[in-house]
Design a protein around this motif. Structure first.
Motif, PDB file in Angstrom:
ATOM      1  N   VAL A   1       0.841  -1.195   0.000  1.00 25.60           N
ATOM      2  CA  VAL A   1       0.000   0.000   0.000  1.00 25.60           C
ATOM      3  C   VAL A   1       0.880   1.250   0.000  1.00 25.60           C
ATOM      4  O   VAL A   1       2.036   1.223   0.432  1.00 25.60           O
ATOM      5  CB  VAL A   1      -0.944  -0.008   1.227  1.00 25.60           C
ATOM      6  N   GLN A   2       0.320   2.360  -0.472  1.00 20.12           N
ATOM      7  CA  GLN A   2       1.125   3.561  -0.678  1.00 20.12           C
ATOM      8  C   GLN A   2       1.575   4.198   0.630  1.00 20.12           C
ATOM      9  O   GLN A   2       2.675   4.751   0.698  1.00 20.12           O
ATOM     10  CB  GLN A   2       0.332   4.571  -1.518  1.00 20.12           C
ATOM     11  N   PHE A   3       0.739   4.120   1.689  1.00 22.58           N
ATOM     12  CA  PHE A   3       1.180   4.784   2.918  1.00 22.58           C
ATOM     13  C   PHE A   3       2.350   4.045   3.553  1.00 22.58           C
ATOM     14  O   PHE A   3       3.129   4.643   4.303  1.00 22.58           O
ATOM     15  CB  PHE A   3       0.019   4.962   3.900  1.00 22.58           C
ATOM     16  N   HIS A   4       2.528   2.751   3.248  1.00 26.44           N
ATOM     17  CA  HIS A   4       3.743   2.054   3.662  1.00 26.44           C
ATOM     18  C   HIS A   4       4.963   2.658   2.968  1.00 26.44           C
ATOM     19  O   HIS A   4       6.037   2.792   3.574  1.00 26.44           O
ATOM     20  CB  HIS A   4       3.649   0.570   3.352  1.00 26.44           C
ATOM     21  N   GLU A   5       4.808   3.040   1.687  1.00 28.13           N
ATOM     22  CA  GLU A   5       5.906   3.676   0.969  1.00 28.13           C
ATOM     23  C   GLU A   5       6.262   5.015   1.600  1.00 28.13           C
ATOM     24  O   GLU A   5       7.451   5.359   1.715  1.00 28.13           O
ATOM     25  CB  GLU A   5       5.527   3.870  -0.501  1.00 28.13           C
ATOM     26  N   HIS A   6       5.261   5.764   2.031  1.00 33.53           N
ATOM     27  CA  HIS A   6       5.528   7.051   2.697  1.00 33.53           C
ATOM     28  C   HIS A   6       6.298   6.833   4.004  1.00 33.53           C
ATOM     29  O   HIS A   6       7.231   7.585   4.326  1.00 33.53           O
ATOM     30  CB  HIS A   6       4.211   7.782   2.982  1.00 33.53           C
TER      31      HIS A   6
ATOM     32  N   LYS B   1       4.018  -6.397   7.058  1.00 37.07           N
ATOM     33  CA  LYS B   1       4.276  -6.070   5.650  1.00 37.07           C
ATOM     34  C   LYS B   1       5.178  -4.853   5.530  1.00 37.07           C
ATOM     35  O   LYS B   1       6.023  -4.788   4.625  1.00 37.07           O
ATOM     36  CB  LYS B   1       2.947  -5.814   4.928  1.00 37.07           C
ATOM     37  N   LEU B   2       5.017  -3.900   6.444  1.00 34.55           N
ATOM     38  CA  LEU B   2       5.872  -2.722   6.430  1.00 34.55           C
ATOM     39  C   LEU B   2       7.331  -3.111   6.681  1.00 34.55           C
ATOM     40  O   LEU B   2       8.242  -2.677   5.958  1.00 34.55           O
ATOM     41  CB  LEU B   2       5.396  -1.727   7.488  1.00 34.55           C
ATOM     42  N   VAL B   3       7.562  -3.937   7.682  1.00 36.17           N
ATOM     43  CA  VAL B   3       8.926  -4.369   7.995  1.00 36.17           C
ATOM     44  C   VAL B   3       9.486  -5.218   6.865  1.00 36.17           C
ATOM     45  O   VAL B   3      10.668  -5.087   6.497  1.00 36.17           O
ATOM     46  CB  VAL B   3       8.944  -5.138   9.336  1.00 36.17           C
ATOM     47  N   SER B   4       8.659  -6.088   6.288  1.00 34.90           N
ATOM     48  CA  SER B   4       9.122  -6.931   5.183  1.00 34.90           C
ATOM     49  C   SER B   4       9.563  -6.082   3.998  1.00 34.90           C
ATOM     50  O   SER B   4      10.605  -6.348   3.377  1.00 34.90           O
ATOM     51  CB  SER B   4       8.022  -7.895   4.760  1.00 34.90           C
ATOM     52  N   SER B   5       8.793  -5.051   3.669  1.00 31.12           N
ATOM     53  CA  SER B   5       9.165  -4.171   2.556  1.00 31.12           C
ATOM     54  C   SER B   5      10.461  -3.435   2.859  1.00 31.12           C
ATOM     55  O   SER B   5      11.285  -3.209   1.960  1.00 31.12           O
ATOM     56  CB  SER B   5       8.035  -3.163   2.294  1.00 31.12           C
ATOM     57  N   LEU B   6      10.654  -3.074   4.100  1.00 35.50           N
ATOM     58  CA  LEU B   6      11.895  -2.396   4.497  1.00 35.50           C
ATOM     59  C   LEU B   6      13.093  -3.337   4.371  1.00 35.50           C
ATOM     60  O   LEU B   6      14.192  -2.920   3.965  1.00 35.50           O
ATOM     61  CB  LEU B   6      11.755  -1.889   5.927  1.00 35.50           C
ATOM     62  N   LEU B   7      12.901  -4.607   4.708  1.00 34.09           N
ATOM     63  CA  LEU B   7      14.004  -5.567   4.626  1.00 34.09           C
ATOM     64  C   LEU B   7      14.408  -5.834   3.181  1.00 34.09           C
ATOM     65  O   LEU B   7      15.583  -6.089   2.896  1.00 34.09           O
ATOM     66  CB  LEU B   7      13.603  -6.890   5.297  1.00 34.09           C
ATOM     67  N   LEU B   8      13.431  -5.774   2.257  1.00 31.56           N
ATOM     68  CA  LEU B   8      13.747  -6.026   0.851  1.00 31.56           C
ATOM     69  C   LEU B   8      14.673  -4.967   0.276  1.00 31.56           C
ATOM     70  O   LEU B   8      15.382  -5.214  -0.712  1.00 31.56           O
ATOM     71  CB  LEU B   8      12.456  -6.090   0.028  1.00 31.56           C
ATOM     72  N   LEU B   9      14.677  -3.775   0.880  1.00 31.57           N
ATOM     73  CA  LEU B   9      15.537  -2.684   0.395  1.00 31.57           C
ATOM     74  C   LEU B   9      16.960  -2.800   0.910  1.00 31.57           C
ATOM     75  O   LEU B   9      17.828  -2.033   0.506  1.00 31.57           O
ATOM     76  CB  LEU B   9      14.951  -1.330   0.816  1.00 31.57           C
ATOM     77  N   HIS B  10      17.192  -3.732   1.839  1.00 28.64           N
ATOM     78  CA  HIS B  10      18.534  -3.868   2.414  1.00 28.64           C
ATOM     79  C   HIS B  10      19.460  -4.588   1.435  1.00 28.64           C
ATOM     80  O   HIS B  10      19.061  -5.570   0.796  1.00 28.64           O
ATOM     81  CB  HIS B  10      18.456  -4.650   3.732  1.00 28.64           C
ATOM     82  N   THR B  11      20.709  -4.096   1.324  1.00 31.13           N
ATOM     83  CA  THR B  11      21.705  -4.712   0.438  1.00 31.13           C
ATOM     84  C   THR B  11      22.920  -5.149   1.248  1.00 31.13           C
ATOM     85  O   THR B  11      23.159  -4.664   2.352  1.00 31.13           O
ATOM     86  CB  THR B  11      22.146  -3.714  -0.642  1.00 31.13           C
TER      87      THR B  11
ATOM     88  N   ARG C   1      28.619   4.940  15.793  1.00 28.47           N
ATOM     89  CA  ARG C   1      27.772   6.142  15.728  1.00 28.47           C
ATOM     90  C   ARG C   1      27.068   6.272  14.388  1.00 28.47           C
ATOM     91  O   ARG C   1      26.115   7.049  14.267  1.00 28.47           O
ATOM     92  CB  ARG C   1      28.629   7.400  15.973  1.00 28.47           C
ATOM     93  N   ALA C   2      27.537   5.546  13.375  1.00 26.41           N
ATOM     94  CA  ALA C   2      26.950   5.689  12.040  1.00 26.41           C
ATOM     95  C   ALA C   2      25.750   4.775  11.828  1.00 26.41           C
ATOM     96  O   ALA C   2      25.005   4.953  10.867  1.00 26.41           O
ATOM     97  CB  ALA C   2      28.007   5.389  10.976  1.00 26.41           C
ATOM     98  N   GLY C   3      25.546   3.776  12.698  1.00 27.71           N
ATOM     99  CA  GLY C   3      24.432   2.856  12.517  1.00 27.71           C
ATOM    100  C   GLY C   3      23.096   3.483  12.887  1.00 27.71           C
ATOM    101  O   GLY C   3      23.028   4.544  13.520  1.00 27.71           O
ATOM    102  N   TYR C   4      22.019   2.807  12.489  1.00 24.56           N
ATOM    103  CA  TYR C   4      20.682   3.319  12.777  1.00 24.56           C
ATOM    104  C   TYR C   4      19.914   2.337  13.657  1.00 24.56           C
ATOM    105  O   TYR C   4      20.226   1.145  13.724  1.00 24.56           O
ATOM    106  CB  TYR C   4      19.897   3.591  11.490  1.00 24.56           C
ATOM    107  N   VAL C   5      18.916   2.881  14.335  1.00 23.39           N
ATOM    108  CA  VAL C   5      17.999   2.081  15.150  1.00 23.39           C
ATOM    109  C   VAL C   5      16.583   2.444  14.721  1.00 23.39           C
ATOM    110  O   VAL C   5      16.193   3.614  14.800  1.00 23.39           O
ATOM    111  CB  VAL C   5      18.186   2.350  16.652  1.00 23.39           C
ATOM    112  N   ARG C   6      15.836   1.465  14.257  1.00 22.76           N
ATOM    113  CA  ARG C   6      14.451   1.694  13.824  1.00 22.76           C
ATOM    114  C   ARG C   6      13.536   0.838  14.685  1.00 22.76           C
ATOM    115  O   ARG C   6      13.645  -0.380  14.698  1.00 22.76           O
ATOM    116  CB  ARG C   6      14.281   1.348  12.344  1.00 22.76           C
ATOM    117  N   ALA C   7      12.658   1.508  15.397  1.00 27.66           N
ATOM    118  CA  ALA C   7      11.742   0.830  16.317  1.00 27.66           C
ATOM    119  C   ALA C   7      10.309   0.990  15.812  1.00 27.66           C
ATOM    120  O   ALA C   7       9.948   2.041  15.263  1.00 27.66           O
ATOM    121  CB  ALA C   7      11.877   1.403  17.721  1.00 27.66           C
ATOM    122  N   PHE C   8       9.497  -0.051  16.033  1.00 28.14           N
ATOM    123  CA  PHE C   8       8.113  -0.063  15.535  1.00 28.14           C
ATOM    124  C   PHE C   8       7.175  -0.499  16.652  1.00 28.14           C
ATOM    125  O   PHE C   8       7.546  -1.271  17.540  1.00 28.14           O
ATOM    126  CB  PHE C   8       7.971  -1.031  14.351  1.00 28.14           C
TER     127      PHE C   8
END
Length: 956
Positions: free
Chosen positions: A2-7, A31-41, A148-155
């Motif tokens: 869904v589009q708001f997941h993209e936002h 689904k939001l977390v899954s889409s985020l994981l697909l962008l990881h390289t 210090r360069a890493g990120y933390v994303r909490a849901f």
């Protein structure tokens, strides 16, 4: 997607520091977390996901990854303590995505086994359950200090949990070291526009409750209100929280207990019972609209037995109506001549119906039993059916008519599950028991289902009577009379009409049950699962031999009438445990005038599985409304805009079911409004480089200024305090104490300890016990063994009893502590432990922070512990005895125990004796003067010498 997941993903990627995302429940967090994981390289580095407490969310993420990108071969695996250290190191360096348990991650961080520069970020899925002392906060603090360069994303998809307590969202962001808060409620513009662009066709059906159901609901609400008024009199709870609307939710118990726990030991028995009663009343309201009349009556019977002596709500003015109306929904009592029995049949005169079918035998049995004939009362069944059952059958008949008009699809096309209007009907219920019972209502008929439940109820009465009779049988040789024989003589009631009617009612039930018991076909009935468990059992009592049902495979059961090809594809796709997915076909054994019904798939909301994406139904019947599932339907329709979807909502009109549904929406909206206000006012401190400063920033500033303040300490001649070290057992990282110790500036060294939990110095060993663990350790005897080994290897063994900060600092009230030593008293057990081990030190701690202060005080004048030596204490070795070692083989425990039992040897001198001689044989040869020197006096030495030199008497 869904589009708001993209936002949301776009906003997260804008900030390289990470952020905290709070979603409305049901907006597909997985689904939001899954889409985020697909962008990881791989080039970004390794991404770690802290394993959530519920395995369902993890399985959903993996399933969505396979669905979104079938070519995505790097499905995240889980890193656990079972993997060796070198294997974990290679995984950390691989650049892939992994689930990892918090305990093993914090241990690897503290032991420097993780190449933190290669970890691109950490994802946390349960931000609402975190606290400042949780292991996740500990992980983030260590990770931020090393990278210090890493990120933390909490849901989080529990917005109401993010507003419990003072400024919880702001505090969560500080200890997670994130600066941005992303709020996505259902009423957000992007979300509402997309979900409402092409909504499903919705049919809202309000089913009126029966008169007795309305009466029971009104009585329960009155009793709940009376209990809340009683609780307000204590002046110990915030009055604003004590409303009937709040009492409909499970979180109400947490709200009340959070306020009462610190003063729990000062409360009276009545107030404590009120807290339990409110929980029971909420269950009664929930079960009223969920279960059938017979099951509800059976649950009330269990409550009457289990809570009759201590409950407050049973003595409320309206409580009798609950039991009275529940009985009237199932049966009436009438006299054999047809006259009324007081008020029993007054309100139910028009509701009576004669017994049909097999129940004629039971009616004849009533007339034939002496108890019923003497009492003059007979049972007249009512067996009130749930109003939703009839409406549900009408809906299914209407669906089948529409399918036939449109030329419905064949069984083969149905199995393919295409995106077109495949005609799949999904019925969502609260729990498995409801699914199984509604399935039987469709398969058979509501009257037959109620009749079978009634027979089970009557047979359970007979079984209970048989058990009671067995217990009441006297032994052949009585040991006494009256009270001495364990039987208290009770005078019979003197013409009490109410008691006589209840006795006659009981006799009539037993008579009906006895008649049923003689019928051979009734032996297959089993008791249904207890409704108190929420219907989580498999409901084996619902499985009869003639139902033509297949076995449950992977939690999936089917009802077959002819072909087995319909659901084979679904079986292959759904290997998720605990899912309830029942496919039903209209049986050939249906009555001739019954209309045909479509195939129905059943789903239990409690299983929390992605059933919509698996089945792709065209029609969804929401039998028990749930906000999260409603949102899932909206998201499913937004993802499939071309699919025809029709949704039926079944509500009981003017019921607490509607009130709870609407209140949950209001509560969620109120939580987001509160978060929006907090976001506009919150202040997140940052350093010069723009990184967030966490909760322990004051501690870090103290360390930085300590070097500048050296001139104030004796002109710089006083040494700076060295860093304290604490050796911690690996198993202790399940608790929050290592986190608090690290916040206090102590260096944590995680190792596997055989003896103790915390090693503060070469002399001090601490065994930490929470209150629950203390009781369990005493029961199993494990604590005695742990203290025994600490006393053997360490000079200062310490038992730390740690209380929770938000609970009372007391085992029990002072009035409950007796004068005598009793085997069941925790105080008595502690006293015996202290008497048996005089060198044991017992420390009481009010909270985690108090424990950290105690540890710092104990370490003030002590040397730092040796890591290698602490690991070897008590560990068996293959080399045998090694000089100056602390392993188990170097301690002849049986010889030491023998020495301590000799006359004249005490706790104060036995260690000196062990240092002065190498064996018991050498001790026996020591002269008296040497013994007196070692034992600290001639009297003790003479006592031991006389014992050793005493002649053994002959047996002549």
């Amino acid at each position: 997607m869904v589009q708001f997941h993209e936002h949301i993903i776009t906003e997260l990627l804008e900030d390289c520091n990470g952020g905290l995302v709070v979603l409305s429940s049901g907006l597909s967090l997985s689904k939001l977390v899954s889409s985020l994981l697909l962008l990881h390289t791989h080039s970004e580095g390794t991404l770690l996901i802290l394993s959530p407490s519920s395995a369902t969310l993890r399985s959903r993420i993996i399933l969505n990854l396979k669905t979104l990108n079938p070519q995505f071969t790097q499905i995240p695996s889980e890193i656990t303590a079972d993997l060796p250290a070198h294997h974990r190191h290679s995984l950390y360096s691989s650049g892939n995505v992994f689930f990892i348990t918090p305990r093993i991650l914090i241990v690897d961080l503290l032991t420097n086994k993780i190449p933190t520069s290669m970890i691109s970020g950490i994802i946390i899925l349960n931000a609402h359950s975190l606290t400042e002392t949780s292991t996740e906060a500990f992980i983030v603090r260590i990770y931020r200090s090393l990278n210090r360069a890493g990120y933390v994303r909490a849901f989080s998809d529990k917005p109401h949990a993010m507003v419990s307590g003072f400024a919880k969202a702001e505090r969560t962001m500080k200890f997670l070291h994130v600066r941005r808060l992303h709020l996505w409620p259902r009423f957000q513009v992007y979300v509402s526009q997309e979900l409402e662009r092409d909504p499903p066709e919705v049919v809202d059906i309000r089913v009126p409750m029966t008169r007795y159901m309305v009466g029971i609901q009104k009585a329960i609400v009155e009793v709940m209100d009376a209990c809340l008024k009683e609780m307000r009199k204590t002046n110990k709870v915030d009055v604003e929280d004590l409303t009937v609307e709040n009492g409909l939710f499970k979180s109400f118990d947490e709200i009340v207990r959070r306020q009462l726990d610190p003063i729990w030991h000062t409360l009276g028995l009545k107030t404590k019972q009120l807290v339990s009663d409110l929980k029971t009343l909420r269950k009664l309201l929930d079960y009223l609209v969920r279960y059938d009349a017979v099951t509800y009556l059976k649950y009330l019977d269990t409550l009457r037995v289990s809570e009759s002596f201590r409950s407050v709500w049973l003595f409320a003015e309206a409580s009798y109506k609950i039991f009275d109306y529940a009985k009237k929904r199932v049966y009436h009592l009438v006299r054999s001549d047809g006259t009324k029995v007081r008020e029993v049949s007054k309100s139910a005169k028009n509701k009576k119906r004669k017994v049909k079918g097999d129940n004629k035998d039971s009616e004849e049995a009533d007339d034939g039993t002496p108890s019923s004939s003497n009492a003059g009362l007979v049972l007249e069944e009512v067996l009130e059916e749930a109003p939703k059952w009839k409406v549900l059958r009408e809906i299914l008949e209407e669906i089948e008519e529409e399918r036939q008009k449109q030329g419905g699809l064949t069984e083969e096309l149905l199995a393919e599950g295409k995106d077109t209007d495949n005609g799949i009907v999904l019925l969502a219920c609260k729990d498995e028991r409801s699914c199984l019972q509604i399935e039987e209502c469709i398969f058979k008929s509501p009257k037959q289902v109620m009749s079978e439940e009634w027979k089970k109820y009557l047979l359970s009465k007979v079984q209970l009577r048989d058990i009671v009779h067995k217990k009441k049988k006297k032994p052949k040789d009585p040991k006494g009379f009256g009270i001495l024989d364990g039987v208290t003589p009770i005078a019979p009631a003197q013409n009490a009409e109410t008691s006589s009617i209840s006795k006659q009612e009981h006799d009539a039930l037993l008579a009906a049950a006895s008649g049923l018991r003689d019928l051979p076909e009734n032996h297959d009935f089993e008791d249904p699962p207890h409704p108190d468990f929420g219907g989580r059992g498999r409901g084996k009592g619902k499985r009869k031999a003639g139902n033509k049902k297949g076995p449950i495979v992977n939690g999936v059961s089917e009802v077959h009438s002819g072909s087995r090809e319909a659901s084979t594809s679904y079986k292959a796709e759904t290997s998720v445990d605990s899912m309830v997915l029942v496919k039903h076909k209209n049986p050939d054994t249906a009555t001739a005038n019954a209309k045909p019904l479509p195939p129905v798939h059943f789903y239990a909301l409690e299983s929390d599985q992605p059933i919509l994406d698996i089945l792709k139904p065209s029609i969804v019947i929401v039998y028990h409304p749930d906000v999260a599932f409603v949102r899932e339907i909206e998201v499913y329709k937004a993802e499939n805009p071309s699919k025809k979807l029709k949704v039926y909502f079944l509500f009981y009109e003017d019921s607490t079911e509607v009130q709870k549904f609407e209140a949950s929406i209001r509560r969620e909206n109120g939580a987001f409004e509160s978060l929006i206000r907090q976001k506009s006012m919150m202040m997140i401190p940052v350093d010069q480089s723009g990184h967030c400063l966490g909760m322990d920033s004051t501690f870090e500033s103290d360390l930085s200024t300590s070097q500048n303040s050296m001139t104030r300490k004796a002109g710089g001649r006083k040494e700076v305090d060295k860093e304290m070290q604490v050796i911690v057992d690996m198993r202790e990282f399940m608790s929050s104490l290592p986190n608090v110790l690290h916040q206090k500036g102590m260096r944590i060294i995680p190792v596997t300890l055989e003896v103790g939990d915390y090693i503060l110095s070469p002399l001090i060993c601490v065994e930490r016990k929470s209150i629950q663990d203390l009781f369990m350790s005493f029961t199993s005897g494990r604590l005695y063994h742990q203290v025994e080994t600490m006393v053997r290897y360490y000079r200062i063994p310490v038992l730390l009893i740690e209380f929770s900060q938000d609970k009372s600092f007391s085992f029990q009230s002072a009035s409950d502590i007796g004068d005598d030593v009793t085997p069941n008293s925790i105080i008595s057990k502690l006293s015996l432990l202290a008497l048996h081990f005089p060198r044991l030190r017992i420390i009481w701690s009010r909270s985690l922070h108090a424990t950290a202060e105690i540890f710092a005080a104990l370490k003030a004048n002590q040397d730092e512990p040796d890591e290698t030596k602490a690991m070897r204490v008590g560990v068996p070795s293959e080399e045998g005895i090694v000089e100056d070692d602390v392993r188990a083989e170097n301690y002849n425990t049986s010889a030491v125990e023998f020495l301590r039992r000799l006359p004249g040897v005490t706790d104060s001198n036995y260690r000196t004796i062990m240092d002065g001689c190498k064996s018991l044989a050498e001790l026996a040869l020591l002269p008296l003067e040497k013994l007196a020197e070692l034992m600290g006096g001639h009297k003790a030495a003479r006592t031991l010498r006389e014992f050793l030199d005493a002649k053994y008497p002959t047996l002549l």
